[in-house]
Write a protein that holds these residues in place. Structure first.
Motif, PDB file in Angstrom:
ATOM      1  N   ASN A 127       0.848  -1.186   0.000  1.00  0.00           N
ATOM      2  CA  ASN A 127       0.000   0.000   0.000  1.00  0.00           C
ATOM      3  C   ASN A 127       0.893   1.248   0.000  1.00  0.00           C
ATOM      4  O   ASN A 127       1.526   1.569   0.992  1.00  0.00           O
ATOM      5  N   SER A 132      -0.349   4.272  -0.806  1.00  0.00           N
ATOM      6  CA  SER A 132      -1.286   5.404  -0.821  1.00  0.00           C
ATOM      7  C   SER A 132      -0.896   6.397   0.255  1.00  0.00           C
ATOM      8  O   SER A 132      -0.134   6.094   1.162  1.00  0.00           O
ATOM      9  N   VAL A 171      -5.653   6.436   3.548  1.00  0.00           N
ATOM     10  CA  VAL A 171      -5.659   5.052   3.045  1.00  0.00           C
ATOM     11  C   VAL A 171      -4.336   4.339   3.323  1.00  0.00           C
ATOM     12  O   VAL A 171      -4.298   3.150   3.610  1.00  0.00           O
ATOM     13  N   TYR A 186       0.302  -0.229  -4.784  1.00  0.00           N
ATOM     14  CA  TYR A 186      -0.894   0.417  -5.320  1.00  0.00           C
ATOM     15  C   TYR A 186      -1.175   1.709  -4.577  1.00  0.00           C
ATOM     16  O   TYR A 186      -0.772   1.866  -3.420  1.00  0.00           O
ATOM     17  N   GLY A 187      -1.846   2.627  -5.282  1.00  0.00           N
ATOM     18  CA  GLY A 187      -2.264   3.881  -4.642  1.00  0.00           C
ATOM     19  C   GLY A 187      -1.263   5.011  -4.800  1.00  0.00           C
ATOM     20  O   GLY A 187      -1.386   6.055  -4.155  1.00  0.00           O
ATOM     21  N   SER A 221      -2.916   5.845  -8.452  1.00  0.00           N
ATOM     22  CA  SER A 221      -4.225   5.693  -7.790  1.00  0.00           C
ATOM     23  C   SER A 221      -5.365   5.646  -8.802  1.00  0.00           C
ATOM     24  O   SER A 221      -6.438   5.144  -8.492  1.00  0.00           O
ATOM     25  N   SER A 245      -9.934  -0.351  -6.925  1.00  0.00           N
ATOM     26  CA  SER A 245      -9.150   0.043  -5.781  1.00  0.00           C
ATOM     27  C   SER A 245      -8.567   1.447  -5.903  1.00  0.00           C
ATOM     28  O   SER A 245      -7.585   1.761  -5.250  1.00  0.00           O
ATOM     29  N   CYS A 286     -10.077   4.183  -4.851  1.00  0.00           N
ATOM     30  CA  CYS A 286     -10.306   4.646  -3.483  1.00  0.00           C
ATOM     31  C   CYS A 286     -10.724   3.447  -2.644  1.00  0.00           C
ATOM     32  O   CYS A 286     -11.147   2.431  -3.175  1.00  0.00           O
TER      33      CYS A 286
END
Ligand SMILES: [Zn+2]
Length: 605
Positions: free
Chosen positions: A128, A130, A134, A165-166, A197, A505, A507
């Motif tokens: 992650n 992000s 998040v 991701y993100g 994102s 994904s 958000c």
């Protein structure tokens, strides 16, 4: 669940037709299957005794005619009664489980009106990267330690991909793109891909560029973006759209078994958020194969609605209708019968088009230039469509002629014009009830709403943009245009049915945050982005339940608490209709039911 005779005859008729025509079910033999809920609603024995009765708390029905009831009875996966407690309790037998709600709230479970279910089994295995709320990234220096921890935790070996991701520059204090050079010293031997994102791009390190064959000789494909190291032609890190999508499509995949084994965790992302119907909103041929297998193995306990991506249709036709020899964009005439019903919890609902990219990535298609430069530093940037509009219009008309539902991703107002043009070319009218869904409808113009009304176009909005990218949109579009992103209030005033999605994904799967954004339109910086487009809580919840059900033609079986509908329900720890506005974000899902069966129960407070 037992099928009635009627259901069986429908199924076998379809099955026979596919076999006779030799085309299989075109886009998946997904079609010929059990329509369990419809079948059960025709029987009466369900009402003889309740398996479970909810009472003694707050019950929100999402039914405009009767917003609250005192009790709900469930049997054989269905709601068999909803109303006054004395009436409902008549269905109690010795075996009935009584659930006393107390200060908790029961309501219909949430529906994902647009997102990418196939990201879930992957994300379980990704880092992650992000920004808050998040993920942990707030500056460039955060990436390496976060990725190193991920490598350690997952035992990623030398040479293996590290995927995050993100990624989003707007989370970074430096407000610039991360570069390959900043990742290389820590990861010289592992290809790294940090997916944007928007899911429309990524930052790669040098090992990844080497592996995918991108170097100074690589030309930027039309509709794509490859940022270069200043003064050279070397890829700097970020690639977007057509420069990214084929690469992502060709990534080495985890083995099917590994992915199948993550399906419980993947579905729990939804179930723990109170969501029981998921959208796979851009399905590739390989995804469809995977989902069908998952269904056949009985691994799905949520409903998955799949929209084959239009560019994948030729591959799917080849796979499921090998004897069909039409042009690559044609569909066999039997194709419509592959859509619209569940088998093993998987349903094909329509075809997904992508007209443009993402507004926050500046790859959407607008009629007027942005106030800021384009993603590659261009002046007067207004983006562009990803595919020639004439092609999209022709294909959408072809689907209209075949009666297949169209789902079109359109973010910029010029992209929305393409969908409107396609509707007009096809002769689309509201009274035909075709329910073309315009996914995102993000940067609409007010003059486009009457066209939606006239043709029965239905927007699936993404109001969480006001929180995550509200400041960027204001800088790029100016106050007036930014105030009209995801214009839910104006759409509701025009009596359009609109849903609210999070584009998982892109958000987080968090319906309470989706509701809060629709109600407040508050940005990260605390500004209100378009106060006139805030909607009331009831409408905000409808956009997450019954309206989302309507868009996929399931309003008769999902989205409200009424007798005859599926017992897809959620218990929340507070009442989203009356709690203080900012506390909406803290509401917890305590238990989620799919067809009366508990599929998630919170164990910690
Ligand atoms: Zn999407």
């Amino acid at each position: 669940m037992p099928e009635t005779k009627q259901t069986e005859s429908i199924s076998s008729l379809d099955r026979r037709r596919f076999i006779e025509t030799g085309v299989g079910a075109t886009l998946g033999a997904v079609a010929a299957g059990s329509i369990t809920a419809m079948a059960a609603s025709e029987t009466t024995d369900a009402a003889r005794g309740a398996e479970m009765i909810f009472r003694g708390g707050n019950i929100i029905t999402m039914d405009d005619k009767r917003r609250q009831v005192q009790a709900v009875a469930v049997a054989k996966g269905q709601i068999v009664a909803a109303g006054d407690e004395a009436e409902v309790m008549k269905l109690k037998t010795d075996g009935t489980r009584i659930v006393d709600l107390g200060d908790r709230t029961l309501m219909p479970s949430f529906m994902d009106s647009h997102g990418h279910f196939m990201n879930a089994p992957q994300i379980v295995k990704w880092a992650n990267v992000s920004g808050p709320p998040v993920g942990p990234i707030t500056r460039i220096a955060d990436f390496v330690p976060v990725l190193q921890a991920h490598v350690k935790k997952n035992g990623i070996k030398k040479g293996e991909w590290i995927i995050g991701y993100g990624y989003d520059r707007s989370n970074l204090a430096e407000n610039r793109e991360l570069t390959a050079a900043e990742l290389d010293p820590a990861f010289p031997d592992n290809p790294v891909m940090l997916i944007h994102s928007s899911n429309h791009g990524a930052v790669l390190n040098s090992a990844a560029f080497k592996l995918v064959g991108y170097n100074e000789q690589t030309k930027t494909p039309p509709g794509g973006l490859i940022l270069r190291v200043p003064g050279t032609n070397r890829p700097a890190g970020l690639i977007m759209e057509t420069a990214f999508l084929p690469i992502f499509g060709n990534m080495p995949q985890p083995s099917e078994r590994v992915l199948l084994d993550t399906l419980d965790s993947a579905q729990q992302i939804y179930a723990s958020a109170g969501v029981t119907t998921c959208m796979e909103g851009a399905t590739h041929a390989a995804d469809l194969r995977f989902l069908r297998k998952a269904g056949a193995e009985g691994l799905l306990y949520l409903d998955i609605v799949s929209l084959p991506l239009f560019v994948e249709v030729p591959a799917m036709v080849k796979e499921y209708a090998p004897n069909f020899h039409g042009s690559p964009t044609d569909l066999p005439k039997e194709a419509p019968s592959a859509f619209g019903f569940y088998k093993n919890r998987l349903k094909l609902q329509g075809i997904k088009f992508v007209v443009d990219g993402s507004p926050q990535g500046k790859t959407a298609f607008w009629s007027k230039p942005l106030l800021t430069k384009g993603p590659g530093g261009e002046d007067n940037w207004r983006g562009r469509p990803l595919f020639p509009p004439e092609t999209l219009i022709k294909l959408m008309k072809e689907l209209y002629d075949k009666g297949i539902q169209v789902f079109a991703h359109a973010n910029g107002d010029a992209a929305i014009d393409v969908v409107i043009d396609a509707g007009q070319a096809a002769g689309l009218k509201a009274e035909q009830d075709r329910r073309w869904v315009v996914i995102h409808s993000q940067c609409m113009r007010p003059d486009q709403l009457p066209h939606y009304k006239e043709m029965g176009l239905t927007p699936s909005f993404f109001p969480m943009h006001t929180f995550f990218w509200g400041e960027e949109h204001t800088a790029n579009l100016g106050e007036e245009r930014a105030s009209f992103i995801s214009p839910m209030k104006s759409a509701i005033d025009q009596t359009l049915v609109c849903s609210n999605h999070c584009d998982y994904s892109v958000c987080p799967m968090d319906p309470m945050r989706m509701m809060w954004s629709a109600v407040t339109r508050q940005s990260r910086a605390g500004r209100i982005i378009g106060p006139n487009e805030r909607i009331d809580r009831w409408d905000a919840l409808k956009s997450l339940t019954i309206n989302a059900a309507w868009q996929i033609r399931e309003e008769n079986r999902k989205g409200t608490i009424e007798a005859g509908k599926l017992a897809d329900l959620v218990i929340l720890d507070s009442d989203p209709l009356t709690i203080e506005t900012d506390k909406i974000l803290e509401i917890k899902v305590l238990e989620t039911f799919k067809e009366g069966k508990s599929i998630f129960r919170r164990t910690t407070a």
